[in-house]
Scaffold this motif. Structure first.
Motif, mmCIF file in Angstrom:
data_model
loop_
_atom_site.group_PDB
_atom_site.id
_atom_site.type_symbol
_atom_site.label_atom_id
_atom_site.label_comp_id
_atom_site.label_asym_id
_atom_site.label_seq_id
_atom_site.Cartn_x
_atom_site.Cartn_y
_atom_site.Cartn_z
ATOM 1 N N VAL A 392 0.516 -9.954 26.758
ATOM 2 C CA VAL A 392 -0.212 -10.783 25.805
ATOM 3 C C VAL A 392 0.807 -11.387 24.842
ATOM 4 O O VAL A 392 1.661 -10.659 24.299
ATOM 5 N N ARG A 393 0.726 -12.685 24.612
ATOM 6 C CA ARG A 393 1.728 -13.376 23.812
ATOM 7 C C ARG A 393 1.044 -14.256 22.768
ATOM 8 O O ARG A 393 0.153 -15.043 23.098
ATOM 9 N N LEU A 394 1.463 -14.115 21.517
ATOM 10 C CA LEU A 394 0.945 -14.942 20.431
ATOM 11 C C LEU A 394 2.101 -15.660 19.752
ATOM 12 O O LEU A 394 3.043 -15.015 19.269
ATOM 13 N N GLU A 395 2.044 -16.969 19.729
ATOM 14 C CA GLU A 395 2.999 -17.785 18.990
ATOM 15 C C GLU A 395 2.311 -18.272 17.716
ATOM 16 O O GLU A 395 1.194 -18.787 17.766
ATOM 17 N N VAL A 396 2.985 -18.096 16.590
ATOM 18 C CA VAL A 396 2.396 -18.380 15.287
ATOM 19 C C VAL A 396 3.303 -19.318 14.506
ATOM 20 O O VAL A 396 4.537 -19.180 14.547
ATOM 21 N N SER A 397 2.707 -20.248 13.776
ATOM 22 C CA SER A 397 3.434 -20.994 12.754
ATOM 23 C C SER A 397 2.527 -21.194 11.550
ATOM 24 O O SER A 397 1.301 -21.210 11.686
ATOM 25 N N GLY A 398 3.148 -21.277 10.382
ATOM 26 C CA GLY A 398 2.403 -21.553 9.162
ATOM 27 C C GLY A 398 1.712 -20.354 8.546
ATOM 28 O O GLY A 398 0.726 -20.523 7.817
ATOM 29 N N ALA A 399 2.208 -19.143 8.788
ATOM 30 C CA ALA A 399 1.547 -17.940 8.270
ATOM 31 C C ALA A 399 2.580 -16.989 7.658
ATOM 32 O O ALA A 399 2.820 -15.898 8.173
ATOM 33 N N PRO A 400 3.222 -17.367 6.564
ATOM 34 C CA PRO A 400 4.285 -16.536 5.981
ATOM 35 C C PRO A 400 3.799 -15.134 5.607
ATOM 36 O O PRO A 400 2.754 -14.974 4.990
ATOM 37 N N ARG A 401 4.566 -14.130 6.059
ATOM 38 C CA ARG A 401 4.360 -12.717 5.737
ATOM 39 C C ARG A 401 3.002 -12.174 6.209
ATOM 40 O O ARG A 401 2.571 -11.109 5.772
ATOM 41 N N CYS A 402 2.360 -12.885 7.098
ATOM 42 C CA CYS A 402 1.126 -12.363 7.675
ATOM 43 C C CYS A 402 1.445 -11.370 8.794
ATOM 44 O O CYS A 402 2.516 -11.425 9.406
ATOM 45 N N GLY A 423 7.112 -18.061 8.174
ATOM 46 C CA GLY A 423 5.751 -18.112 8.689
ATOM 47 C C GLY A 423 5.611 -18.308 10.168
ATOM 48 O O GLY A 423 4.498 -18.452 10.675
ATOM 49 N N SER A 424 6.721 -18.319 10.914
ATOM 50 C CA SER A 424 6.669 -18.533 12.358
ATOM 51 C C SER A 424 7.179 -17.297 13.091
ATOM 52 O O SER A 424 8.002 -16.539 12.565
ATOM 53 N N GLY A 425 6.688 -17.111 14.294
ATOM 54 C CA GLY A 425 7.156 -15.985 15.082
ATOM 55 C C GLY A 425 6.423 -15.890 16.400
ATOM 56 O O GLY A 425 5.413 -16.568 16.623
ATOM 57 N N VAL A 426 6.945 -15.062 17.290
ATOM 58 C CA VAL A 426 6.334 -14.781 18.582
ATOM 59 C C VAL A 426 6.173 -13.272 18.704
ATOM 60 O O VAL A 426 7.119 -12.512 18.467
#
Length: 480
Positions: A392-402, A423-426
């Motif tokens: 399962v893979r989630l790519e995120v942007s725009g969510a600092p320290r979430c 705010g970005s990460g995988v």
């Protein structure tokens, strides 16, 4: 100068009054305008006891039968006066020819104090020749999209046609600023805004038309109905009438979406069940404890659907914005659709190909892969054997320290480290269909309350794992 006649009607409603009380008004030939104003008393009540609140609306000579054939408008408790003419009307009311006969002022005693509710109606009839009724114009059902793409929308918005304070043009400007591609009008118990959205729409903004049906046992969005569709609201769960109006919404091209099902306001808690729902509004406006309950309740429905092999109901989120400073587009539902049209957006919502984000800043890409090159996205199914390893893979942007959480039918199974300030990460996690019948992702803000989860920044609809999995509910297919 037109001749006028004014009448005054007074009355008192006791506790235990019917939900709706109708006051007849005889309208003679030659009437060009009906104007109504009203007041009612608000006595002091003990702490914890409901005070007086009186809603108001109007039905014409065609009557007050359920279904709304005679409906001419509803302002709830948002206005103290209104008028109706052939060529114009107060927002929330329908312009149109004034026909002679017995009209009815509809009173809705929302809550009544122990002392009772005393009211006074002032009815002014103006006589003379009627002007021509306007021909309504409606927004187009298509905007200039990007083909198959992710489109952002807010489907729960109130204008000055009910208890909002913004015009359609003001809402549209805020929607564009919030990065939205589509919106849905949803004024309480009236469709009168439908004819006022055409100028607000454009190639860059799809405007769908609907209503928030505000009953005494919960609220439901009619999402994307045909222009001019009115849906009645004058029933409770015990009347067994909701199914009739849910079917009307779908016959009119709309979706049935129970709104804020665990909200704590009077009459807001949803009591009709979810058998008619095409989707559920799990997140409504600023994230609060009742949204957390709605999220948990929806997750339990997902568990039941994989356990019983039944259809599942997708989730969505909307702002329910009324007035400044309510932000339009917070939250917003991001839908994978074939194009920016009413039909394509509705199909994406019904299929669960969507996630909910607190703003345009947050973007997600959520997938599951495994087996012989198998791949599935949000709302989809990865059809592999029970013991097949799945990533399962989630790519995120725009969510600092979430913080990222993966939730399955067995509960929260993975919690990652906080994302960086950028705010970005995988984030990846491995499981099997035997251990997870579905996986959905959550983004949570930081919290100072220890084990209590932070407020949502975003969440996805699930990806189902395994050879057999529920399908998104489709009431039209079921009836066929």
């Amino acid at each position: 100068m037109h001749q006028t006649e004014t009448r005054t009607v007074r009355g008192t409603l006791p506790t235990g009054s019917p939900d709706f009380v109708y006051v007849p008004v005889e309208v003679p030939e030659g009437t060009r305008e009906i104007k109504v104003s009203y007041t009612y008393d608000r006595p002091a009540v003990p702490a914890g006891t409901a005070g007086n609140a009186l809603d108001i609306g109007l039905f014409d000579e065609r009557g007050t039968e359920l279904g709304g054939r005679g409906f001419r408008g509803w302002s709830g408790g948002a206005r103290t006066e209104f008028f109706v003419r052939a060529d114009d009307a107060t927002p929330g009311y329908l312009p149109g020819t004034i026909e002679a006969g017995t009209w009815q002022i509809a009173l809705g005693p929302y809550t009544v104090a122990p002392q009772g509710l005393s009211y006074e109606l002032t009815i002014t009839l103006t006589y003379g020749e009627q002007a021509a009724a306007p021909d309504p114009g409606y927004p187009p059902e298509r905007a200039k999209g990007r083909g198959r793409a992710w489109y952002r929308g807010d489907c729960h918005l109130h204008s000055w046609h009910s208890d909002g304070r913004r015009t359609p043009a003001e809402i549209a400007a805020l929607a564009r600023a919030a990065g939205l591609d589509f919106i849905n009008s949803s004024d309480h118990n009236t469709h009168t805004s439908h004819a006022h959205w055409a100028d607000a729409a454009g190639d860059d903004l799809l405007v769908m038309l609907g209503e928030e049906i505000t009953t005494r046992n919960g609220h439901v969005l009619a999402l994307g109905t045909d222009p001019g569709t009115f849906v009645d609201w004058r029933y409770r769960a015990r009347d067994n009438r909701f199914g009739r109006f849910a079917r009307q919404i779908r016959r009119s091209g709309g979706l049935v979406v129970p709104a804020h099902p665990h909200a704590t306001c009077v009459g807001c808690n949803w009591k009709f069940g979810f058998g008619e729902a095409d989707a559920i509004e799990v997140w409504n406006g600023p994230y609060t404890p009742d949204d957390e309950v709605a999220l948990a309740d929806w997750d339990s429905m997902l568990v039941a659907s994989v356990r019983d092999g039944g259809a599942w109901i997708p989730a969505m989120g909307n702002s329910d914005a009324h007035r400044d400073p309510d932000p339009v587009g917070s939250p917003q539902t991001v839908v994978l659709a074939e194009d920016l049209t009413r039909e394509a957006i509705q199909e994406g919502i019904k299929a669960g190909r969507s996630y909910v984000a607190e703003s345009k800043n947050v973007s997600l890409a959520f997938t599951a892969s495994g087996g012989q090159g198998g791949h599935a996205g949000i709302g989809g199914r990865l059809a592999v054997a029970p013991d097949t390893p799945v990533t399962v893979r989630l790519e995120v942007s725009g969510a600092p320290r979430c913080t990222v959480r993966f939730v399955t039918d067995q509960g929260v199974r993975f919690t990652g480290a906080p994302l960086p300030v950028a705010g970005s990460g995988v984030v990846e996690w491995r499981t099997t269909p035997a251990n997870a019948a579905y996986v959905r992702a959550e983004l949570r803000h930081e919290t100072a309350a220890g084990p209590v989860p932070g407020a949502l920044a975003a969440f996805t609809n699930p990806v189902f794992l395994g050879r057999t999995a529920p399908v998104a509910i489709d009431h039209d297919r079921e009836r066929g």
